[in-house]
Design a protein around this motif. Structure first.
Motif, PDB file in Angstrom:
ATOM      1  N   ALA A 186       0.833  -1.205   0.000  1.00 33.58           N
ATOM      2  CA  ALA A 186       0.000   0.000   0.000  1.00 33.58           C
ATOM      3  C   ALA A 186       0.867   1.255   0.000  1.00 33.58           C
ATOM      4  O   ALA A 186       0.555   2.246  -0.679  1.00 33.58           O
ATOM      5  CB  ALA A 186      -0.927  -0.005   1.221  1.00 33.58           C
ATOM      6  N   THR A 187       1.965   1.220   0.742  1.00 34.36           N
ATOM      7  CA  THR A 187       2.892   2.355   0.745  1.00 34.36           C
ATOM      8  C   THR A 187       3.493   2.547  -0.636  1.00 34.36           C
ATOM      9  O   THR A 187       3.599   3.677  -1.138  1.00 34.36           O
ATOM     10  CB  THR A 187       4.009   2.126   1.780  1.00 34.36           C
ATOM     11  OG1 THR A 187       3.442   1.924   3.066  1.00 34.36           O
ATOM     12  CG2 THR A 187       4.952   3.308   1.827  1.00 34.36           C
ATOM     13  N   ALA A 188       3.908   1.447  -1.268  1.00 34.80           N
ATOM     14  CA  ALA A 188       4.496   1.526  -2.602  1.00 34.80           C
ATOM     15  C   ALA A 188       3.510   2.105  -3.617  1.00 34.80           C
ATOM     16  O   ALA A 188       3.879   2.947  -4.448  1.00 34.80           O
ATOM     17  CB  ALA A 188       4.966   0.142  -3.041  1.00 34.80           C
TER      18      ALA A 188
ATOM     19  N   VAL B  60      -6.232  -2.358  -1.293  1.00 31.80           N
ATOM     20  CA  VAL B  60      -6.403  -1.040  -0.678  1.00 31.80           C
ATOM     21  C   VAL B  60      -5.419  -0.805   0.458  1.00 31.80           C
ATOM     22  O   VAL B  60      -4.741   0.227   0.521  1.00 31.80           O
ATOM     23  CB  VAL B  60      -7.854  -0.866  -0.168  1.00 31.80           C
ATOM     24  CG1 VAL B  60      -8.002   0.454   0.582  1.00 31.80           C
ATOM     25  CG2 VAL B  60      -8.827  -0.903  -1.344  1.00 31.80           C
ATOM     26  N   ILE B  61      -5.318  -1.764   1.406  1.00 28.26           N
ATOM     27  CA  ILE B  61      -4.470  -1.535   2.583  1.00 28.26           C
ATOM     28  C   ILE B  61      -3.371  -2.576   2.758  1.00 28.26           C
ATOM     29  O   ILE B  61      -2.548  -2.456   3.667  1.00 28.26           O
ATOM     30  CB  ILE B  61      -5.312  -1.477   3.877  1.00 28.26           C
ATOM     31  CG1 ILE B  61      -6.074  -2.788   4.086  1.00 28.26           C
ATOM     32  CG2 ILE B  61      -6.272  -0.321   3.838  1.00 28.26           C
ATOM     33  CD1 ILE B  61      -6.875  -2.817   5.386  1.00 28.26           C
ATOM     34  N   GLY B  62      -3.349  -3.606   1.909  1.00 28.27           N
ATOM     35  CA  GLY B  62      -2.237  -4.550   1.932  1.00 28.27           C
ATOM     36  C   GLY B  62      -2.342  -5.686   2.925  1.00 28.27           C
ATOM     37  O   GLY B  62      -1.434  -6.507   3.009  1.00 28.27           O
TER      38      GLY B  62
ATOM     39  N   SER C 185       6.162  -6.133   0.186  1.00 28.60           N
ATOM     40  CA  SER C 185       5.580  -7.228   0.978  1.00 28.60           C
ATOM     41  C   SER C 185       4.873  -6.639   2.180  1.00 28.60           C
ATOM     42  O   SER C 185       5.341  -5.664   2.774  1.00 28.60           O
ATOM     43  CB  SER C 185       6.668  -8.208   1.437  1.00 28.60           C
ATOM     44  OG  SER C 185       6.155  -9.129   2.395  1.00 28.60           O
ATOM     45  N   GLY C 186       3.744  -7.249   2.551  1.00 26.75           N
ATOM     46  CA  GLY C 186       3.008  -6.824   3.740  1.00 26.75           C
ATOM     47  C   GLY C 186       3.301  -7.700   4.941  1.00 26.75           C
ATOM     48  O   GLY C 186       2.488  -7.770   5.866  1.00 26.75           O
ATOM     49  N   TYR C 187       4.458  -8.361   4.950  1.00 22.79           N
ATOM     50  CA  TYR C 187       4.797  -9.339   5.991  1.00 22.79           C
ATOM     51  C   TYR C 187       4.681  -8.748   7.390  1.00 22.79           C
ATOM     52  O   TYR C 187       3.967  -9.280   8.243  1.00 22.79           O
ATOM     53  CB  TYR C 187       6.208  -9.853   5.733  1.00 22.79           C
ATOM     54  CG  TYR C 187       6.672 -10.929   6.685  1.00 22.79           C
ATOM     55  CD1 TYR C 187       6.246 -12.243   6.524  1.00 22.79           C
ATOM     56  CD2 TYR C 187       7.545 -10.644   7.719  1.00 22.79           C
ATOM     57  CE1 TYR C 187       6.678 -13.243   7.386  1.00 22.79           C
ATOM     58  CE2 TYR C 187       7.981 -11.640   8.585  1.00 22.79           C
ATOM     59  CZ  TYR C 187       7.546 -12.932   8.417  1.00 22.79           C
ATOM     60  OH  TYR C 187       7.967 -13.909   9.273  1.00 22.79           O
ATOM     61  N   TYR C 188       5.368  -7.651   7.663  1.00 20.42           N
ATOM     62  CA  TYR C 188       5.334  -7.072   9.000  1.00 20.42           C
ATOM     63  C   TYR C 188       4.111  -6.189   9.222  1.00 20.42           C
ATOM     64  O   TYR C 188       3.750  -5.905  10.363  1.00 20.42           O
ATOM     65  CB  TYR C 188       6.614  -6.282   9.275  1.00 20.42           C
ATOM     66  CG  TYR C 188       7.782  -7.179   9.606  1.00 20.42           C
ATOM     67  CD1 TYR C 188       7.817  -7.895  10.800  1.00 20.42           C
ATOM     68  CD2 TYR C 188       8.832  -7.339   8.710  1.00 20.42           C
ATOM     69  CE1 TYR C 188       8.871  -8.751  11.091  1.00 20.42           C
ATOM     70  CE2 TYR C 188       9.899  -8.178   9.001  1.00 20.42           C
ATOM     71  CZ  TYR C 188       9.908  -8.882  10.189  1.00 20.42           C
ATOM     72  OH  TYR C 188      10.948  -9.731  10.472  1.00 20.42           O
ATOM     73  N   SER C 189       3.466  -5.763   8.161  1.00 23.58           N
ATOM     74  CA  SER C 189       2.243  -4.965   8.311  1.00 23.58           C
ATOM     75  C   SER C 189       1.153  -5.778   8.990  1.00 23.58           C
ATOM     76  O   SER C 189       0.365  -5.250   9.790  1.00 23.58           O
ATOM     77  CB  SER C 189       1.756  -4.479   6.937  1.00 23.58           C
ATOM     78  OG  SER C 189       2.739  -3.678   6.307  1.00 23.58           O
TER      79      SER C 189
END
Length: 423
Positions: free
Chosen positions: A182-184, A376-378, A215-219
């Motif tokens: 989402a940041t990207a 939208v938010i990952g 990657s949304g791993y830590y998100s």
């Protein structure tokens, strides 16, 4: 003997009468259903929507509670060392473990530990333009791995010499970052692009990093967008290379060792830290997130209460629409109990059909909504549909629907009057 025979005959006659009455109630109920197919279809559709609202909202509540736990489970680490505070969204000033690499080396020297590594979490400013930065979370780790499930690009590995130089000189050396998807998307950044990362807006132009993947791993663990950065580089950016501060030090028990027992031994050796096995760490993190737990439980509660309210209104409307038919049945001598049973039987049939339709549609809709959420938010699998969610939906449709229909039929029978026949 004669009295016993007579009692048995009366009991048999009573059972036949009750059976005939029940058969009559069911027959009348199905006649009403066949007489108004459009009304029946609409009622089934309405029940299906109620079940969907319950299952989807409850699955969202389950996902909200479980998403942080998944992060810890995906980390696949047996033992966690931490110290107050252990807020996963903590800023750099609240990374409580000093000399993290020394602690890590001491743990790796133990025979009952196979590997150990520190993890640091900082709030940073990030952006493709040093004049337009946004506040976000960064997680410093020694390396990425296949569990990151990269959506684009790949990860990073830190060479030992580069890590030592970054820690000694206090300057980033690897200079690579894995962005949250989402940041990207928001920054319009892709692998190969340059972004700026710093703990203050003023120092951001000094630190350029190359995007190597998304990657949304830590998100999923933090519950908010987070980017992964080489740990020595993040410490250098934060200005804590000298104190070597981290949020956690994680470890894996050696093959054949019991993680719980190893955690207890490490806890004795490091009384200044909180040492927990993975399952215990999940509980500790949950205690630090009361609002997350409360919101998840609230969503589940709202799903059930809202479903009951919608079901009550639905079958009250179904009974109200049959006032004329109920008045006619009342006029020919049927009791209120028979009328209530008629509406109750309709409620059971409609509830079962609507419940089945709603439950069959739940997985597809949950999958579709999860895809939208990822875009939208990952977050992956924000909506969770365990067996309990389906059980709640089915019970609401069949059991609660039948009970509500019986009550609605009883109340409708009370007001069924002959004068309604001409209404």
């Amino acid at each position: 003997m004669i009295r016993r025979v007579a009692a048995r005959l009366r009991a048999a006659i009573g059972l036949r009468r009750r059976g005939a009455r029940a058969s009559g109630v069911v027959g009348v109920a199905f006649a009403q259903i066949r007489r108004a197919p459009r009304r029946t279809v609409l009622a089934v559709f309405a029940v299906a929507l109620v079940v969907l609202s319950v299952t989807l909202l409850a699955s969202l509540g389950v996902g909200v509670v479980a998403i942080g736990e998944d992060g810890l489970e995906n980390a696949n680490r047996d033992i966690w060392l931490s110290s107050d505070p252990i807020d996963p969204a903590a800023s750099g000033t609240e990374n409580p473990i000093g000399g993290a690499h020394e602690v890590t080396a001491d743990l790796e020297a133990r025979e009952d530990v196979s590997s150990a590594s520190p993890i640091a979490m900082y709030e940073v400013y990030l952006g493709t333009d040093p004049e337009a930065l946004e506040r976000t979370s960064a997680v410093g780790v020694p390396q990425t791995h296949s569990g990151f499930d990269f959506q684009a690009g790949g990860g990073f590995e830190i060479e030992e010499e580069a890590a030592e130089e970054a820690m000694t000189e206090g300057e980033p050396t690897t200079e690579e970052v894995v962005l949250d998807p989402a940041t990207a998307d928001r920054l319009d950044a892709s692998p190969g692009d340059t972004v700026y990362i710093a703990t203050s807006r003023q120092s951001a132009p000094e630190y350029e990093f190359t995007v190597v993947g998304t990657s949304g791993y830590y998100s999923q663990y933090l519950g908010s967008e987070a980017s992964a950065v080489p740990l020595p580089d993040l410490l250098a950016v934060a200005g804590t290379s000298g104190t070597d501060r981290s949020t956690f030090v994680t470890a894996d028990a050696a093959p054949g060792e019991d993680p719980q027992a190893v955690a207890a031994d490490i806890d004795d050796a490091y009384p200044e830290y909180d040492v927990r096995a993975s399952d215990e760490q999940i509980g500790a993190m949950a205690e630090k997130r009361p609002l997350v737990l409360a919101s998840g439980l609230t969503l589940v509660g709202l799903a059930v209460v809202g479903g009951v309210v919608l079901t009550v209104n639905l079958f009250a409307l179904v009974a109200s629409q049959q006032r004329e038919e109920l008045a006619a049945l009342r006029a020919i001598g049927l009791s209120r109990w028979v009328l209530a049973g008629t509406i109750g039987a309709q409620g059971l049939v409609i509830g079962l059909l609507g419940g089945i339709v709603g439950l069959l549609a739940t997985p597809a809709l949950a999958t579709g909504l999860n895809r939208v959420v990822i875009e939208v938010i990952g977050f992956e699998r924000l909506l969770r549909t365990p067996l309990e969610v389906y059980v709640v939906g089915f019970v609401l449709a069949a059991l609660v629907g039948t009970i509500v229909a019986l009550v609605a039929g009883w109340r409708a029978g009370r007001y069924a009057r002959i004068e309604h026949l001409g209404a």
